[in-house]
Design a protein around this motif. Structure first.
Motif, PDB file in Angstrom:
ATOM      1  N   ARG A  81       0.581  -0.531   0.122  1.00 45.00           N
ATOM      2  CA  ARG A  81      -0.237   0.051  -0.119  1.00 45.00           C
ATOM      3  C   ARG A  81       0.568   1.168   0.189  1.00 45.00           C
ATOM      4  O   ARG A  81       1.810   1.237   0.584  1.00 45.00           O
ATOM      5  N   THR A  82       0.719   1.665  -0.723  1.00 41.09           N
ATOM      6  CA  THR A  82       1.637   2.933  -0.441  1.00 41.09           C
ATOM      7  C   THR A  82      -0.058   5.018  -1.307  1.00 41.09           C
ATOM      8  O   THR A  82      -0.876   4.639  -1.809  1.00 41.09           O
ATOM      9  N   TRP A  83       0.763   5.830  -0.680  1.00 40.62           N
ATOM     10  CA  TRP A  83       0.084   6.805  -0.939  1.00 40.62           C
ATOM     11  C   TRP A  83       0.846   8.165  -1.070  1.00 40.62           C
ATOM     12  O   TRP A  83       1.916   8.100  -0.933  1.00 40.62           O
ATOM     13  N   SER A  89       4.216  15.681  -2.566  1.00 42.89           N
ATOM     14  CA  SER A  89       3.704  15.166  -3.852  1.00 42.89           C
ATOM     15  C   SER A  89       5.341  13.800  -3.828  1.00 42.89           C
ATOM     16  O   SER A  89       5.678  13.052  -4.605  1.00 42.89           O
ATOM     17  N   GLU A  90       5.209  13.762  -2.693  1.00 41.09           N
ATOM     18  CA  GLU A  90       6.894  12.345  -2.108  1.00 41.09           C
ATOM     19  C   GLU A  90       5.162  11.176  -2.017  1.00 41.09           C
ATOM     20  O   GLU A  90       4.146  11.149  -1.285  1.00 41.09           O
ATOM     21  N   VAL A  91       5.588  10.461  -2.824  1.00 35.42           N
ATOM     22  CA  VAL A  91       5.583   8.372  -2.180  1.00 35.42           C
ATOM     23  C   VAL A  91       5.381   7.759  -0.852  1.00 35.42           C
ATOM     24  O   VAL A  91       6.818   7.362  -0.703  1.00 35.42           O
TER      25      VAL A  91
END
Length: 93
Positions: A81-83, A89-91
């Motif tokens: 899971r990533t956001w 604007s950093e993952v």
């Protein structure tokens, strides 16, 4: 007879074309009759370097590739899971 297969979570990607996979196994304690979970970490070959931290993968046995590496990543079952942080604007994970 088929090859040995394990399901686990990628916990390390610091090496080139190699990932560290944490595999859990459960068994019932013979005296206490309680379910116990034990973990073991395997090094697995990731040729295309597509795995990332937190991915759930299936690894399968192969010929020894190095001293500690005898498994390859067969498939990614579920990506991590990533956001994306809207302000920077950093993952993130």
């Amino acid at each position: 007879m088929g090859r040995q297969n394990f399901f686990g979570i990628v916990v390390g990607t610091a090496m080139q074309k190699t990932v560290k996979v944490r595999v859990a196994r459960q068994f019932v304690h013979p005296i206490v009759r309680k379910i116990i979970t034990r973990h073991k970490k395997f090094l697995a070959h990731d040729e295309k370097e597509i795995c990332s931290l937190g991915d759930v993968v299936r690894i399968e046995a192969c010929r020894p590739i190095s001293k500690r590496k005898s498994f390859t990543v067969a498939e990614i079952i579920r990506p991590a899971r990533t956001w994306t942080d809207p302000s920077t604007s950093e993952v993130k994970r």
